[in-house]
Design a protein around this motif. Structure first.
Motif, PDB file in Angstrom:
ATOM      1  N   ARG A  38       0.275   9.234   3.523  1.00  0.00           N
ATOM      2  CA  ARG A  38      -0.987   8.846   2.302  1.00  0.00           C
ATOM      3  C   ARG A  38      -1.393  10.505   1.975  1.00  0.00           C
ATOM      4  NH1 ARG A  38      -0.960   3.604  -0.226  1.00  0.00           N
ATOM      5  NH2 ARG A  38      -0.521   2.151   1.428  1.00  0.00           N
ATOM      6  N   THR A  39      -1.393  10.750   0.923  1.00  0.00           N
ATOM      7  CA  THR A  39      -2.446  12.661  -0.024  1.00  0.00           C
ATOM      8  C   THR A  39      -3.920  12.112   1.463  1.00  0.00           C
ATOM      9  OG1 THR A  39      -1.417  12.209  -1.835  1.00  0.00           O
ATOM     10  CG2 THR A  39      -3.502  13.399  -1.204  1.00  0.00           C
ATOM     11  N   ARG A  40      -4.518  11.180   1.568  1.00  0.00           N
ATOM     12  CA  ARG A  40      -5.603  10.858   1.922  1.00  0.00           C
ATOM     13  C   ARG A  40      -5.653  11.485   3.624  1.00  0.00           C
ATOM     14  NH1 ARG A  40      -5.930   5.487   1.513  1.00  0.00           N
ATOM     15  NH2 ARG A  40      -5.234   4.368   3.006  1.00  0.00           N
ATOM     16  N   GLU A  41      -4.354  11.222   4.651  1.00  0.00           N
ATOM     17  CA  GLU A  41      -3.670  11.189   5.178  1.00  0.00           C
ATOM     18  C   GLU A  41      -3.312  12.585   5.844  1.00  0.00           C
ATOM     19  OE1 GLU A  41      -4.798   8.866   8.236  1.00  0.00           O
ATOM     20  OE2 GLU A  41      -4.982   7.247   6.224  1.00  0.00           O
ATOM     21  N   LEU A  42      -2.879  13.357   4.940  1.00  0.00           N
ATOM     22  CA  LEU A  42      -2.161  14.497   5.374  1.00  0.00           C
ATOM     23  C   LEU A  42      -2.891  15.391   5.899  1.00  0.00           C
ATOM     24  CD1 LEU A  42       0.593  15.133   1.842  1.00  0.00           C
ATOM     25  CD2 LEU A  42       0.438  14.434   4.154  1.00  0.00           C
ATOM     26  N   GLY A  43      -4.130  16.015   5.740  1.00  0.00           N
ATOM     27  CA  GLY A  43      -5.090  16.461   5.999  1.00  0.00           C
ATOM     28  C   GLY A  43      -5.542  16.073   7.469  1.00  0.00           C
ATOM     29  N   LEU A  44      -5.267  14.510   8.570  1.00  0.00           N
ATOM     30  CA  LEU A  44      -5.346  15.182   9.076  1.00  0.00           C
ATOM     31  C   LEU A  44      -4.321  14.887  10.502  1.00  0.00           C
ATOM     32  CD1 LEU A  44      -8.132  11.918   8.901  1.00  0.00           C
ATOM     33  CD2 LEU A  44      -8.604  14.241   8.732  1.00  0.00           C
ATOM     34  N   VAL A  45      -2.851  15.042  10.197  1.00  0.00           N
ATOM     35  CA  VAL A  45      -1.759  15.062  10.506  1.00  0.00           C
ATOM     36  C   VAL A  45      -1.800  16.188  11.519  1.00  0.00           C
ATOM     37  CG1 VAL A  45       0.539  15.203  10.569  1.00  0.00           C
ATOM     38  CG2 VAL A  45      -0.816  13.329   8.786  1.00  0.00           C
ATOM     39  N   ASP A  46      -1.221  16.042  12.701  1.00  0.00           N
ATOM     40  CA  ASP A  46      -1.497  16.633  13.738  1.00  0.00           C
ATOM     41  C   ASP A  46       0.315  17.172  13.496  1.00  0.00           C
ATOM     42  OD1 ASP A  46      -1.106  18.204  16.171  1.00  0.00           O
ATOM     43  OD2 ASP A  46      -2.529  17.681  17.306  1.00  0.00           O
ATOM     44  N   GLY A  47       0.644  17.836  13.278  1.00  0.00           N
ATOM     45  CA  GLY A  47       1.939  17.747  12.456  1.00  0.00           C
ATOM     46  C   GLY A  47       3.175  19.112  14.688  1.00  0.00           C
ATOM     47  N   ARG A  48       2.003  19.941  14.898  1.00  0.00           N
ATOM     48  CA  ARG A  48       2.104  19.526  16.524  1.00  0.00           C
ATOM     49  C   ARG A  48       3.050  18.640  17.105  1.00  0.00           C
ATOM     50  NH1 ARG A  48      -1.588  24.344  18.900  1.00  0.00           N
ATOM     51  NH2 ARG A  48      -2.822  22.841  17.230  1.00  0.00           N
ATOM     52  N   ALA A  49       1.856  17.344  17.230  1.00  0.00           N
ATOM     53  CA  ALA A  49       1.723  16.657  18.204  1.00  0.00           C
ATOM     54  C   ALA A  49       3.140  15.518  17.269  1.00  0.00           C
ATOM     55  CB  ALA A  49       0.400  15.301  17.756  1.00  0.00           C
ATOM     56  N   LEU A  50       3.552  15.347  16.297  1.00  0.00           N
ATOM     57  CA  LEU A  50       4.630  14.675  15.768  1.00  0.00           C
ATOM     58  C   LEU A  50       6.064  15.726  15.912  1.00  0.00           C
ATOM     59  CD1 LEU A  50       6.399  12.524  13.944  1.00  0.00           C
ATOM     60  CD2 LEU A  50       5.622  13.922  11.853  1.00  0.00           C
ATOM     61  N   ALA A  51       5.681  16.755  16.112  1.00  0.00           N
ATOM     62  CA  ALA A  51       6.867  17.219  16.514  1.00  0.00           C
ATOM     63  C   ALA A  51       7.104  17.473  18.061  1.00  0.00           C
ATOM     64  CB  ALA A  51       6.774  18.998  16.533  1.00  0.00           C
ATOM     65  N   GLU A  52       6.082  17.047  19.024  1.00  0.00           N
ATOM     66  CA  GLU A  52       6.560  16.955  20.048  1.00  0.00           C
ATOM     67  C   GLU A  52       7.074  15.592  20.432  1.00  0.00           C
ATOM     68  OE1 GLU A  52       5.698  17.553  24.852  1.00  0.00           O
ATOM     69  OE2 GLU A  52       6.295  18.632  22.501  1.00  0.00           O
ATOM     70  N   LEU A  53       6.631  14.444  20.004  1.00  0.00           N
ATOM     71  CA  LEU A  53       7.651  12.777  19.643  1.00  0.00           C
ATOM     72  C   LEU A  53       8.514  12.834  19.466  1.00  0.00           C
ATOM     73  CD1 LEU A  53       4.658  11.045  18.121  1.00  0.00           C
ATOM     74  CD2 LEU A  53       4.985  11.127  20.712  1.00  0.00           C
ATOM     75  N   VAL A  54       9.044  13.818  18.395  1.00  0.00           N
ATOM     76  CA  VAL A  54      10.427  13.932  17.958  1.00  0.00           C
ATOM     77  C   VAL A  54      11.597  15.038  19.466  1.00  0.00           C
ATOM     78  CG1 VAL A  54      12.234  15.532  16.706  1.00  0.00           C
ATOM     79  CG2 VAL A  54      10.277  14.684  15.546  1.00  0.00           C
ATOM     80  N   ARG A  55      10.911  15.551  19.949  1.00  0.00           N
ATOM     81  CA  ARG A  55      11.488  16.699  21.084  1.00  0.00           C
ATOM     82  C   ARG A  55      11.730  15.492  21.895  1.00  0.00           C
ATOM     83  NH1 ARG A  55      10.802  19.693  25.356  1.00  0.00           N
ATOM     84  NH2 ARG A  55       8.481  19.123  25.479  1.00  0.00           N
ATOM     85  N   ILE A  56      10.522  14.798  22.828  1.00  0.00           N
ATOM     86  CA  ILE A  56      11.243  14.106  23.778  1.00  0.00           C
ATOM     87  C   ILE A  56      11.400  12.479  23.845  1.00  0.00           C
ATOM     88  CG2 ILE A  56       8.331  14.946  24.833  1.00  0.00           C
ATOM     89  CD1 ILE A  56       6.829  11.995  24.438  1.00  0.00           C
ATOM     90  N   ARG A  57      12.153  12.462  23.256  1.00  0.00           N
ATOM     91  CA  ARG A  57      12.215  10.723  22.306  1.00  0.00           C
ATOM     92  C   ARG A  57      14.002  10.954  23.102  1.00  0.00           C
ATOM     93  NH1 ARG A  57      16.461  10.614  18.607  1.00  0.00           N
ATOM     94  NH2 ARG A  57      15.910   8.224  18.196  1.00  0.00           N
ATOM     95  N   GLY A  58      14.292  12.542  23.712  1.00  0.00           N
ATOM     96  CA  GLY A  58      15.529  11.770  24.545  1.00  0.00           C
ATOM     97  C   GLY A  58      14.886  11.714  25.878  1.00  0.00           C
ATOM     98  N   PHE A  59      13.922  11.271  26.371  1.00  0.00           N
ATOM     99  CA  PHE A  59      13.381  11.999  27.881  1.00  0.00           C
ATOM    100  C   PHE A  59      13.511  10.015  28.167  1.00  0.00           C
ATOM    101  CE2 PHE A  59      13.005  15.965  27.047  1.00  0.00           C
ATOM    102  CZ  PHE A  59      13.371  16.471  28.355  1.00  0.00           C
ATOM    103  N   ILE A  60      13.127   9.040  26.864  1.00  0.00           N
ATOM    104  CA  ILE A  60      11.737   7.937  27.170  1.00  0.00           C
ATOM    105  C   ILE A  60      13.475   7.065  27.498  1.00  0.00           C
ATOM    106  CG2 ILE A  60      10.729   6.691  25.171  1.00  0.00           C
ATOM    107  CD1 ILE A  60       9.466   9.638  26.169  1.00  0.00           C
ATOM    108  N   GLU A  61      13.229   5.988  27.909  1.00  0.00           N
ATOM    109  CA  GLU A  61      14.336   4.990  28.312  1.00  0.00           C
ATOM    110  C   GLU A  61      13.196   3.935  29.126  1.00  0.00           C
ATOM    111  OE1 GLU A  61      16.228   6.266  32.523  1.00  0.00           O
ATOM    112  OE2 GLU A  61      16.871   6.909  30.566  1.00  0.00           O
ATOM    113  N   SER A  62      14.391   2.737  29.026  1.00  0.00           N
ATOM    114  CA  SER A  62      12.905   2.033  29.682  1.00  0.00           C
ATOM    115  C   SER A  62      14.394   0.902  30.621  1.00  0.00           C
ATOM    116  CB  SER A  62      12.538   0.382  28.709  1.00  0.00           C
ATOM    117  OG  SER A  62      12.132  -0.001  29.008  1.00  0.00           O
ATOM    118  N   GLU A  63      14.349   0.956  32.094  1.00  0.00           N
ATOM    119  CA  GLU A  63      15.125  -0.172  32.113  1.00  0.00           C
ATOM    120  C   GLU A  63      16.463   0.562  31.841  1.00  0.00           C
ATOM    121  OE1 GLU A  63      12.809  -4.471  33.366  1.00  0.00           O
ATOM    122  OE2 GLU A  63      13.606  -4.421  31.112  1.00  0.00           O
TER     123      GLU A  63
END
Length: 313
Positions: A38-63
């Motif tokens: 939402r527009t009111r959230e955009l100023g609070l979004v940390d783009g680097r943190a989101l990019a990091e989640l995208v980057r590490i997705r290939g490392f995440i696994e469970s069992e």
């Protein structure tokens, strides 16, 4: 890094809306949805943190399962010019849907606590669902990540072909001790009372896991570790009463002494159904997932990624 411009997306109908943004399907890729803030959230979004989640997705696994089998994890950052506008993720399909008359919706964890319009699973399935949740949390903690807001709205579940869970709102996950995509949030009534107003930690995750287990196994939305939830199951399910009660008592203790997700997963790992439970389900891997939508080109954003630190508990 996977990035795509908002103007390059073929947006379809709105699927859902939340306090942070809208979920919109992609008209040309039905297996993928976009979460646009939402527009009111955009100023609070940390783009680097989101990019990091995208980057590490290939490392995440469970069992042994890749992340897409148990989490709607961001796989592409959506940019509006140089500003982070949201992300793309897989669309959650059957079997994580529940029927409500002529419509269907996500089978959220709240259906296991509040009576809904779907057939409620029995104790055996509930135990294995909570074991699956504990195993996923343990996998995240072993990789230095914290879940944060654990609530009835951000976990979907299924008992077909086996009891399993699907994490929603995964942009709330963050490396321990680091900033997340948005400021931390807690669902009222599902927070750790010792950590209110503070960033999430592995220890606050552990309290919320105990809280969730207490409420799902009893069906009581007011159950909590500190008030001795009624875990007096009938029949062979009674073998769990002692171990679960001891862990609940420990979870009610001070931070730092709470049971780990691994301890919960071990106690809840019931291999053979007891009398009166659903028929035993052979081990079965979930069906293969369709490939994620690939980025349509690099962005000139120049965002710098923080290193992903694989930490032990």
């Amino acid at each position: 890094m996977n990035e795509i411009q908002l103007s390059d997306l073929s947006l379809g109908r709105h699927i859902a809306e939340g306090s942070q943004g809208r979920i919109i399907e992609l008209a040309d890729h039905p297996g993928t949805v976009a979460k646009l803030y939402r527009t009111r959230e955009l100023g609070l979004v940390d783009g680097r943190a989101l990019a990091e989640l995208v980057r590490i997705r290939g490392f995440i696994e469970s069992e042994g399962l890749l992340v897409d089998h148990f989490a709607a994890w961001p796989h592409t950052v959506v940019l509006d010019g140089l500003r982070t506008a949201g992300f793309l993720m897989q669309r959650v399909h059957e079997p994580f849907l529940a029927g409500f008359g002529p419509t269907t919706s996500l089978a959220e964890l709240g259906l296991l606590v509040d009576a809904g319009d779907v057939a409620s699973p029995g104790v055996y399935e509930r135990v294995l669902l909570m074991r699956a949740l504990a195993a996923v949390m343990d996998a995240l903690h072993r990789q230095g990540l914290v879940l944060g807001d654990l609530s009835p709205r951000n976990i979907a579940w299924s008992v077909s072909p086996v009891p399993r869970v699907m994490l929603l709102d995964c942009d709330g996950i963050r490396p321990a001790g680091e900033d997340g995509v948005l400021p931390p949030a807690d669902t009222r009534g599902w927070e750790d009372p010792s950590n209110v107003g503070c960033p999430p930690t592995a220890d606050s995750d552990r309290f919320k896991l105990a809280l969730t287990i207490a409420r799902v196994l009893t069906g009581d939305r007011n159950a909590a570790p500190g008030i001795r939830p009624d875990l007096t199951f009938a029949g062979q399910a009674g073998i769990l009463v002692g171990p679960l009660t001891r862990l609940m008592d420990q979870a009610a203790g001070p931070p730092g002494l709470r049971p780990t997700a691994s301890q919960w997963a071990t106690v809840l790992d019931v291999r053979t159904p007891w009398a009166g439970a659903a028929p035993g389900m052979p081990p079965q891997m979930p069906p293969p997932l369709p490939p994620a939508m690939r980025s349509r080109g690099a962005s000139p954003s120049g965002e710098i990624l923080r290193p992903f630190r694989r930490q032990s508990r």
